[in-house]
Design a protein around this motif. Sequence first.
Motif, PDB file in Angstrom:
ATOM      1  N   LEU A 169       0.900  12.791  -1.516  1.00 31.95           N
ATOM      2  CA  LEU A 169       0.546  11.645  -2.352  1.00 31.95           C
ATOM      3  C   LEU A 169       1.416  11.562  -3.607  1.00 31.95           C
ATOM      4  CD1 LEU A 169      -1.432   9.258  -2.495  1.00 31.95           C
ATOM      5  CD2 LEU A 169      -3.015  10.749  -3.732  1.00 31.95           C
ATOM      6  N   GLU A 170       1.708  12.722  -4.203  1.00 30.62           N
ATOM      7  CA  GLU A 170       2.490  12.734  -5.428  1.00 30.62           C
ATOM      8  C   GLU A 170       3.924  12.255  -5.171  1.00 30.62           C
ATOM      9  OE1 GLU A 170       0.645  13.027  -7.873  1.00 30.62           O
ATOM     10  OE2 GLU A 170       2.185  12.905  -9.418  1.00 30.62           O
TER      11      GLU A 170
ATOM     12  N   ASN B  57       0.651   3.913  -1.459  1.00 28.75           N
ATOM     13  CA  ASN B  57      -0.097   5.175  -1.535  1.00 28.75           C
ATOM     14  C   ASN B  57      -0.577   5.647  -0.167  1.00 28.75           C
ATOM     15  OD1 ASN B  57      -1.923   2.889  -1.486  1.00 28.75           O
ATOM     16  ND2 ASN B  57      -3.545   4.415  -1.660  1.00 28.75           N
TER      17      ASN B  57
ATOM     18  N   TRP C 141       3.852   8.518  -4.854  1.00 25.74           N
ATOM     19  CA  TRP C 141       3.827   7.895  -6.185  1.00 25.74           C
ATOM     20  C   TRP C 141       5.231   7.875  -6.800  1.00 25.74           C
ATOM     21  CZ3 TRP C 141       2.064   4.980  -9.959  1.00 25.74           C
ATOM     22  CH2 TRP C 141       2.574   5.164 -11.239  1.00 25.74           C
TER      23      TRP C 141
ATOM     24  N   THR D  34      -2.053  -0.839  -4.089  1.00 27.18           N
ATOM     25  CA  THR D  34      -2.688   0.295  -3.414  1.00 27.18           C
ATOM     26  C   THR D  34      -4.020  -0.076  -2.777  1.00 27.18           C
ATOM     27  OG1 THR D  34      -3.556   0.791  -5.593  1.00 27.18           O
ATOM     28  CG2 THR D  34      -1.731   2.151  -4.820  1.00 27.18           C
TER      29      THR D  34
ATOM     30  N   TYR E  94      -7.413   2.147  -2.001  1.00 26.04           N
ATOM     31  CA  TYR E  94      -8.146   3.405  -2.220  1.00 26.04           C
ATOM     32  C   TYR E  94      -7.718   4.184  -3.468  1.00 26.04           C
ATOM     33  CZ  TYR E  94     -10.409   2.476   2.155  1.00 26.04           C
ATOM     34  OH  TYR E  94     -11.129   1.873   3.122  1.00 26.04           O
ATOM     35  N   GLN E  95      -6.420   4.475  -3.688  1.00 32.31           N
ATOM     36  CA  GLN E  95      -6.046   5.244  -4.897  1.00 32.31           C
ATOM     37  C   GLN E  95      -5.951   4.284  -6.099  1.00 32.31           C
ATOM     38  OE1 GLN E  95      -4.478   6.744  -1.982  1.00 32.31           O
ATOM     39  NE2 GLN E  95      -5.893   8.450  -2.280  1.00 32.31           N
ATOM     40  N   ASP E  96      -7.141   3.842  -6.586  1.00 35.78           N
ATOM     41  CA  ASP E  96      -7.163   2.875  -7.686  1.00 35.78           C
ATOM     42  C   ASP E  96      -6.498   3.414  -8.951  1.00 35.78           C
ATOM     43  OD1 ASP E  96      -8.681   1.348  -5.983  1.00 35.78           O
ATOM     44  OD2 ASP E  96     -10.591   1.992  -6.861  1.00 35.78           O
ATOM     45  N   ASP E  97      -6.428   4.733  -9.082  1.00 39.98           N
ATOM     46  CA  ASP E  97      -5.852   5.314 -10.301  1.00 39.98           C
ATOM     47  C   ASP E  97      -4.358   4.986 -10.434  1.00 39.98           C
ATOM     48  OD1 ASP E  97      -5.606   7.150  -8.018  1.00 39.98           O
ATOM     49  OD2 ASP E  97      -4.497   8.396  -9.441  1.00 39.98           O
ATOM     50  N   TRP E  98      -3.742   4.509  -9.360  1.00 44.84           N
ATOM     51  CA  TRP E  98      -2.341   4.083  -9.473  1.00 44.84           C
ATOM     52  C   TRP E  98      -2.212   2.892 -10.421  1.00 44.84           C
ATOM     53  CZ3 TRP E  98       1.780   4.562  -5.146  1.00 44.84           C
ATOM     54  CH2 TRP E  98       1.745   5.848  -4.597  1.00 44.84           C
TER      55      TRP E  98
ATOM     56  N   GLU F 257       0.817  -1.222   0.000  1.00 49.80           N
ATOM     57  CA  GLU F 257       0.000   0.000   0.000  1.00 49.80           C
ATOM     58  C   GLU F 257       0.852   1.275   0.000  1.00 49.80           C
ATOM     59  OE1 GLU F 257      -2.931  -0.548   3.147  1.00 49.80           O
ATOM     60  OE2 GLU F 257      -3.875  -2.188   2.041  1.00 49.80           O
TER      61      GLU F 257
END
Length: 628
Positions: free
Chosen positions: A190-191, A178, A194, A224, A226-230, A176
């Motif tokens: 967060l950035e 993120n 990443w 990850t 929650y931040q599925d966009d990863w 995890e």
Amino acid sequence: MKRWMKFFKSLSGGILILTLVFVGTFFAIDFSKVKAADGTAVINFNKVYWGDFLGVGIQWDPQDGSLPEIDSTMWDKVIQRVDFMNAKFARVMINVEDYFNGSTYNWNSVVMQRLYKILDYCQSRGVTVMLGNWWKPSWASSFTDSRFLTAICDLLNYLRNSKGYTCIRYYNFLNEPNGEWMYGENPPDLETRWNNWKDGIIALHNMLSSRGYTNWVQLVGPDTAYQDDWVDRALNNLGSQMGAYEFHIYKDYDSQVYNGEIEATVGAKRNLINSSTQSNKHLWLGELGMKEGKDPIYDCQPRVTTFEYAVVMSDGIAQVIRAGGSGVIPWCLDDAMHLASSDGTLKKWGMWNSLGGKTVGTKTYPISDQNLRPWFYPVSLFSKFFVQGSQVVEVSGPSIPGVRVAAVKKQNGTNWDVSIVVVNNNDSAKSILITAPGVTNTAIFKQYNFFASDQPKDNDGFPLPKMDRVNNLSNGILVDLPSRGVVFLTTLNGGTPVSVSSNLALNKPAYASSTENSNYPPNYAFDGNLNTRWSSAWSDPQWIYVDLGSVQTISRVKLVWEAAYAKQFQIQVSTDNVNWTTVYSNYNGTGGTNDITFTPVNARYVKMYAWQRATQYGYSLWEFEVYQ
Ligand SMILES: [Ca+2]
């Protein structure tokens, strides 16, 4: 007088009971004949969503070093349970700090010895292992610190080449990455998280690649929650580094499971990968869990002891399979793996607690904690019957909130072993008709019921089949579920495999009266692809036929029309391409999909002949399928 009155009463009571039993039996039989299903699920065994299922796996970490050892009697029980599950996919996590302190290796630490016990099992049983690392060690200056990455490569080399654990196929760099919860007191934004993870992955992949390890171990992630966009970002930025994609889903509320959000999320990621140049890569859920009811202080899920939790988790697992996920690992196997940081007690999330009867810190766990919890029942059946190497097939319907049907098939000679799950996560009882057009035999299915008041078990607490269902799936099997419940139907473990007719016309030579232009040739109606089509010239009549290559018995044709469909058409067959016989006529076609059955007939050539168009355009078919 009292005595004979008593006798008379008991006699009449007996007659009354007998009468009720007789009437009840009579009505029960009659009732089942007329009973209507609340909905129908149609399984399409010829439509594979994902052809290489890895399994419903297990999260099986070595116990934290400070925890008391699981005693040998309990360990034997753990092995027996995992054997029953027949789990073939495992996520196993440790820390670099468990074997390397920044300067020297210790391959015999307590945690490493516990890891070997797990890997010994996985190696001997053919379990595919996704090994991983929880977090960046405190002595590492950055996520690309070469000591950190070297320690990972040395671990993989040691486990594979010195210890012989070829079962390790995937490696997860960070848990995890993120989550701010993974970074202690002052988490970076967060950035930055990443970029840290991305840079670490690139550097680690370079090192693995330069050592030649990428031949046998693949990096997976982004892991990850929650931040599925990863997943999207990894797909777009790390395509050459990632061997497979996996992430976690924890739902804050049961209602989000009921709503089908897990299926929507996993399906969207699967579609994204499918539409990329990496469409052959796996996607799975490395962790699946439920947050509703969680104790945030001690990181515990008290609901693991409840029936309703078992149903919600089953719904979530079914959704991942339906979405074309390659696998899913419910969090987690056993409480006896991890300490909550807040007070040194166990994180209660498992299907049992192997430290039941033992004292951990200030807390003594009851011996009954060793017992299987309710959700072992359905999860073990998912693991046992939705086996590695299966193909996930399309299931349409039923459109009932909270009702989920998922199905897989696995080759067994010329037939298929089939496993189906029906989850009712709805407040009211449901009867679901399960059908599969194209099934040609009567098979024996073992039915397992997981209901609040009906869940047959053996002396070890392992699920037992409730009954045999002897059916031809093309006629349907009616499954009755109370409000909240799970039913498994499987041809494994004592059933008999299913015979499915395949599309005899697939990729066979095709001929047509005309084509609109070179973009729409006749073979596009026989290529198994719903995105390509044949289209005729804009005139009447027109025809298209396929050559099956030999005379065969057929009884079914399926037409999938484009918007330019036929108002009037026939299906004609021939054994010699000269004499044609009409087996079906339609004088009021409505387009869409026509699933046409007729009396079995011998044919080598199968033709759709049309003489009246529904539109000003020609005739156009996405697919033209022929079945036994
Ligand atoms: Ca096509």
